[in-house]
Design an enzyme around this catalytic site. Structure first.
Site, PDB file in Angstrom:
ATOM      1  N   GLU A 150      10.717 -13.464 -26.018  1.00 30.29           N
ATOM      2  CA  GLU A 150      10.580 -14.638 -26.865  1.00 30.29           C
ATOM      3  C   GLU A 150       8.829 -14.205 -26.725  1.00 30.29           C
ATOM      4  O   GLU A 150       8.279 -14.776 -27.980  1.00 30.29           O
ATOM      5  CB  GLU A 150      11.306 -15.868 -26.679  1.00 30.29           C
ATOM      6  CG  GLU A 150      12.480 -15.546 -26.817  1.00 30.29           C
ATOM      7  CD  GLU A 150      12.942 -15.545 -28.379  1.00 30.29           C
ATOM      8  OE1 GLU A 150      12.132 -15.843 -29.552  1.00 30.29           O
ATOM      9  OE2 GLU A 150      13.735 -16.018 -28.760  1.00 30.29           O
ATOM     10  N   HIS A 205      19.692 -17.555 -36.123  1.00 28.42           N
ATOM     11  CA  HIS A 205      20.384 -16.605 -36.772  1.00 28.42           C
ATOM     12  C   HIS A 205      21.009 -17.557 -38.451  1.00 28.42           C
ATOM     13  O   HIS A 205      21.976 -18.195 -38.506  1.00 28.42           O
ATOM     14  CB  HIS A 205      21.962 -16.714 -35.868  1.00 28.42           C
ATOM     15  CG  HIS A 205      21.607 -16.226 -34.940  1.00 28.42           C
ATOM     16  ND1 HIS A 205      20.839 -14.672 -34.548  1.00 28.42           N
ATOM     17  CD2 HIS A 205      20.433 -17.009 -33.845  1.00 28.42           C
ATOM     18  CE1 HIS A 205      20.724 -14.504 -33.881  1.00 28.42           C
ATOM     19  NE2 HIS A 205      20.388 -15.733 -32.912  1.00 28.42           N
TER      20      HIS A 205
END
Length: 148
Positions: A48, A125
């Site tokens: 990340e 998501h």
């Protein structure tokens, strides 16, 4: 007048630690640049942060950056001043432990002095087209690593 660039980032990991992938999509003036890569032995949090570093490192001049990430680890470290506190405390956390991923945080901190960056948390998501693309491309990088 600084150019405003949007950067979407994401990292993924198969196992944690395990094989990892990252992606950054840079957007400016109707054009896109997609960057992605992977590592054999890493963590999701490293991927990340690395995605943000890769995106910012691709900029060739000082820019105003809107950096979008679904990583609470990345965004909170900036927006809740964890990074500032870690640096002030000689890379120690509030409970006096060594900061994980210090090498990457130092790189990101250096890049933050070069640009005017706003970090924006997006829901992972969900219905964010660019976040979903980043996730897909990061996962593809993991698959490319195969069984090496």
């Amino acid at each position: 007048m600084l150019k405003t660039v949007e950067i979407y980032t994401d990292g993924a990991c198969s196992g944690n630690p395990g094989k990892g992938g990252w992606c950054a999509i840079l957007m400016y003036g109707g054009k896109e640049k997609v960057l992605s890569g992977g590592e054999m032995q890493t963590t999701n949090n490293r991927m990340e942060v690395y995605a943000a570093i890769a995106g910012l490192s691709a900029l060739k001049e000082k820019c105003r950056v809107m950096l979008y990430s679904d990583s609470a680890y990345l965004v909170n470290a900036i927006e809740q001043n964890w990074l500032t506190n870690w640096k002030r405390n000689a890379w120690r956390t509030a409970d006096n432990k060594s900061v994980k991923n210090q090498d990457l945080w130092q790189q990101l901190s250096d890049l933050m002095t070069e640009h005017d960056i706003t970090f924006i948390k997006v829901k992972g998501h969900a219905d964010n087209e660019y976040n979903n693309r980043c996730d897909k491309l990061a996962r593809e990088q993991i698959k490319k690593l195969g069984d090496e």
